[in-house]
Design an enzyme around this catalytic site. Structure first.
Site, PDB file in Angstrom:
ATOM      1  N   ASP A  15       0.860  -1.191   0.000  1.00 11.46           N
ATOM      2  CA  ASP A  15       0.000   0.000   0.000  1.00 11.46           C
ATOM      3  C   ASP A  15       0.897   1.242   0.000  1.00 11.46           C
ATOM      4  O   ASP A  15       1.751   1.378   0.872  1.00 11.46           O
ATOM      5  CB  ASP A  15      -0.868  -0.069   1.267  1.00 11.46           C
ATOM      6  CG  ASP A  15      -1.715   1.168   1.472  1.00 11.46           C
ATOM      7  OD1 ASP A  15      -1.905   1.931   0.508  1.00 11.46           O
ATOM      8  OD2 ASP A  15      -2.189   1.354   2.615  1.00 11.46           O
ATOM      9  N   ASP A  23      -1.645  -1.360  -3.934  1.00 14.25           N
ATOM     10  CA  ASP A  23      -1.916  -0.654  -5.184  1.00 14.25           C
ATOM     11  C   ASP A  23      -0.804  -0.927  -6.202  1.00 14.25           C
ATOM     12  O   ASP A  23       0.208  -1.551  -5.872  1.00 14.25           O
ATOM     13  CB  ASP A  23      -2.095   0.847  -4.919  1.00 14.25           C
ATOM     14  CG  ASP A  23      -1.012   1.388  -3.988  1.00 14.25           C
ATOM     15  OD1 ASP A  23       0.168   1.198  -4.308  1.00 14.25           O
ATOM     16  OD2 ASP A  23      -1.362   1.967  -2.918  1.00 14.25           O
ATOM     17  N   ASP A 195      -9.412 -16.041 -16.196  1.00 11.88           N
ATOM     18  CA  ASP A 195     -10.229 -16.478 -15.069  1.00 11.88           C
ATOM     19  C   ASP A 195     -11.258 -17.513 -15.533  1.00 11.88           C
ATOM     20  O   ASP A 195     -11.896 -17.344 -16.588  1.00 11.88           O
ATOM     21  CB  ASP A 195     -10.949 -15.251 -14.488  1.00 11.88           C
ATOM     22  CG  ASP A 195     -11.665 -15.553 -13.193  1.00 11.88           C
ATOM     23  OD1 ASP A 195     -10.996 -15.953 -12.229  1.00 11.88           O
ATOM     24  OD2 ASP A 195     -12.906 -15.386 -13.141  1.00 11.88           O
ATOM     25  N   GLU A 262      -7.229 -20.558 -16.064  1.00 14.77           N
ATOM     26  CA  GLU A 262      -7.672 -21.240 -14.847  1.00 14.77           C
ATOM     27  C   GLU A 262      -8.686 -22.291 -15.269  1.00 14.77           C
ATOM     28  O   GLU A 262      -9.822 -21.967 -15.609  1.00 14.77           O
ATOM     29  CB  GLU A 262      -8.317 -20.245 -13.871  1.00 14.77           C
ATOM     30  CG  GLU A 262      -8.666 -20.914 -12.553  1.00 14.77           C
ATOM     31  CD  GLU A 262      -9.729 -20.168 -11.745  1.00 14.77           C
ATOM     32  OE1 GLU A 262      -9.937 -20.534 -10.587  1.00 14.77           O
ATOM     33  OE2 GLU A 262     -10.379 -19.252 -12.279  1.00 14.77           O
TER      34      GLU A 262
HETATM   35  C1  GLC Z   1     -11.851 -17.672 -10.148  1.00 17.95           C
HETATM   36  C2  GLC Z   1     -11.031 -16.750  -9.285  1.00 17.95           C
HETATM   37  C3  GLC Z   1     -11.795 -16.502  -8.025  1.00 17.95           C
HETATM   38  C4  GLC Z   1     -13.087 -15.815  -8.385  1.00 17.95           C
HETATM   39  C5  GLC Z   1     -13.876 -16.643  -9.411  1.00 17.95           C
HETATM   40  C6  GLC Z   1     -14.968 -15.852 -10.031  1.00 17.95           C
HETATM   41  O1  GLC Z   1     -12.023 -18.920  -9.594  1.00 17.95           O
HETATM   42  O2  GLC Z   1      -9.766 -17.305  -9.060  1.00 17.95           O
HETATM   43  O3  GLC Z   1     -11.080 -15.744  -7.100  1.00 17.95           O
HETATM   44  O4  GLC Z   1     -13.869 -15.634  -7.249  1.00 17.95           O
HETATM   45  O5  GLC Z   1     -13.048 -17.058 -10.469  1.00 17.95           O
HETATM   46  O6  GLC Z   1     -14.457 -14.885 -10.906  1.00 17.95           O
END
Ligand code: GLC
Length: 536
Positions: A15, A23, A195, A262
């Site tokens: 921060d 930030d 994501d 992910e």
């Molecule tokens: C993924 C992210 C997580 C988030 C979810 C919804 O799993 O890593 O933190 O809450 O997506 O976007």
């Protein structure tokens, strides 16, 4: 991508404004730590976009700006310039499955059924009895459908109702979203962490998921969610096309732009399909198997080899030991095994991703009900992720180097005053110095960076041993998961111990190698790798 990725949760790193929240200028300030003290190669920064913060930035209300809490676009540009000056690559989070319900696109879409952006989201009439159109569930609890009174239809949200799912089958939406990645690539971003990448495409007929506990499920999800086999609400085969198009955009830029997705799928063949048969989709889908595999030698070996077996030729594996959604390694495994985990993560074949603070052995912070922040915990008790998101600890002073003295951080600090960068730099055997040594050895060793992987057969059952081989060079890794000592005989009489997880042992040793309880060793250039051994 053979380097090491370091994940920064920007709220919790540094921060610079005494707001109690980290930030972008804070990240810039700490680049020397990342580049020189640690020696990682790339940073992945979790979302810093404008957002109402219903899911702490994973609810994006503008894909092409910076939330004022985190700074400005000029701060981003400076961060990229300073990172590049230190040969660090900058990977940013991209959230294609859903926006915030406050995004102007959704505001337009929900304004009327005739709005041109209506179809940018997934709307559906109710079932005849007025209930949601199908049985799909939100990851964060309850139905995935939210009733919109004003326009008389449900909209889909795979996560919170504040995170409506985007309709990737709409060509205008698709173009608009790909324009957002061009925006960041033009500003010098080196790539994206995508994501919940596999969620983007669903069954176009919106069929019910079958009830089939145990298959294709992310074990970390809540009990209700896990009663379904999620075959229709995510990972539709059409998702692959999205990533083929994304890859073509990345390839059209100079300098090896990169995408990691992910993707949590228990079916490893379906998971590996996101590399693309022609290696034309994501550079890698994140491999989360180390987070869920039972922490013992045989299971880990099986799990690593299952992944090795499905990564396509020319593709590159990767491993994750912690992230912002999972209890930290020290919480899951304890200190000694977190050290073994560090050695495993940084010596397997593939790209390691290291979560900020894990290099200090940070434990999860215990958050009282009044301090709770994560919406998942509030909706599905026990699933909260606040514990692993507490601020980075730079020194033992008030504010812990993260924020000003007396400033209340957005999540409590870990109380243990020994866990911080300044203190651990002075302790030769600290977790931080173990990570630094592992990173240095990895940089110095071609086999560790690029070599092949081969398990060592004749080791005691409590040991996971493997060789990394490249041309004429070999490195052996021996990890004792047991609470008892054991002996491993490598061929040859003399062994050059490069590093022990205890950091009190290196140099030439003769005879069989004795592994102490819960100890890992890296052995340099063993003559011919064959191992045999006894335990107890
Ligand atoms: C993924 C992210 C997580 C988030 C979810 C919804 O799993 O890593 O933190 O809450 O997506 O976007």
């Amino acid at each position: 991508m053979t380097g090491v990725i370091y994940q920064i949760y920007p709220r919790s790193f540094q921060d610079t404004t005494d707001s109690g929240i980290g930030d972008l200028p804070g990240i810039t300030r700490r680049l020397d730590y990342l580049a020189d003290t640690l020696g990682i190669d790339a940073i992945w920064i979790s979302p810093f976009y404008p957002s109402p913060m219903a899911d702490f930035g994973y609810d994006v209300s503008d894909y092409t700006d910076v939330h004022p809490l985190f700074g400005s676009l000029a701060d981003f540009d400076e961060l990229v310039a300073e990172a590049h000056a230190r040969e660090l690559r900058v990977i940013i989070d991209w959230v294609p499955n859903h926006s915030s319900d406050q995004h102007p696109w959704f505001q337009a879409a929900r304004s009327s059924r005739d709005d041109p952006k209506r179809d940018w989201y997934l709307w559906h009439d109710p079932a005849p009895d007025g209930s949601p159109p199908n049985n799909w569930l939100a990851v964060f609890g309850g139905s995935a459908w939210e009733w919109d009174e004003a326009t008389g239809q449900y909209y889909l949200h795979s996560f919170l109702k504040e995170q409506p799912d985007l309709n990737w089958r709409n060509p205008q939406l698709r173009t608009a979203m790909f324009d957002t990645i061009r925006f960041w690539l033009d500003r010098g971003a080196d790539g994206f962490r995508v994501d919940v990448a596999h969620f983007v495409m669903k069954d176009p007929e919106f069929r019910d998921n079958p009830t089939a506990p145990g298959s294709d499920l992310m074990p970390r999800y809540g009990p209700a969610y896990e009663t379904q086999d999620h075959v229709h609400d995510k990972a539709h085969p059409d998702s692959h096309d999205v990533y083929r198009e994304m890859r073509a955009i990345l390839n059209s830029y100079d300098g090896d732009r990169f995408a990691v997705g992910e993707i949590s799928l228990d079916d490893l063949d379906r998971w590996a399909a996101y590399y693309g048969d022609e290696l034309d989709q994501l550079h890698m889908p994140f491999n989360f198997t180390l987070l869920t595999t039972p922490w013992e030698a045989a299971a880990l070996r099986r799990s690593v080899e299952a992944v090795e077996a499905v990564v396509p030729d020319g593709g590159w594996p990767n491993f994750v030991l912690g992230n912002h959604d999972t209890p930290r390694p020290v919480r899951r495994l304890g200190q000694a095994h977190a050290r073994i985990g560090a050695m495993l993560l940084l010596t397997l074949r593939g790209t390691p991703t290291l979560y900020y603070g894990d290099e200090l052995g940070m434990d999860d912070v215990d958050v009282s009900p009044g301090e709770m922040q994560d919406p998942w915990e509030i909706r599905v008790p026990g699933k909260g992720r606040d514990g692993c998101r507490s601020p980075m600890l730079w020194n033992p002073e008030p504010g812990r180097g993260f924020t000003g003295p007396g400033v209340q951080p957005w999540l409590p600090f870990l109380e243990n005053l020994d866990v911080n960068v300044a203190t651990q730099l002075d302790e030769p055997m600290s977790m931080l110095n173990l990570y630094r040594a592992l990173l240095e050895i990895r940089r110095a060793s071609r086999p560790l960076r690029l070599g092949s992987y081969r398990a060592l057969a004749h080791v005691p059952g409590q040991v996971y041993g493997y060789a990394r081989e490249d041309q004429d060079e070999t490195v052996a890794i021996l990890l004792n998961f047991g609470d008892t000592p054991c002996e491993v005989s490598l061929a040859g009489h003399e062994h050059d111990v490069w590093l022990s997880t205890s950091m009190d042992r290196s140099g030439l040793e003769t005879g069989p190698l004795t592994l102490r309880p819960n100890e890992g060793l890296i052995v340099r250039d063993p003559p011919v790798i064959q191992a045999s051994g006894t335990s107890g």
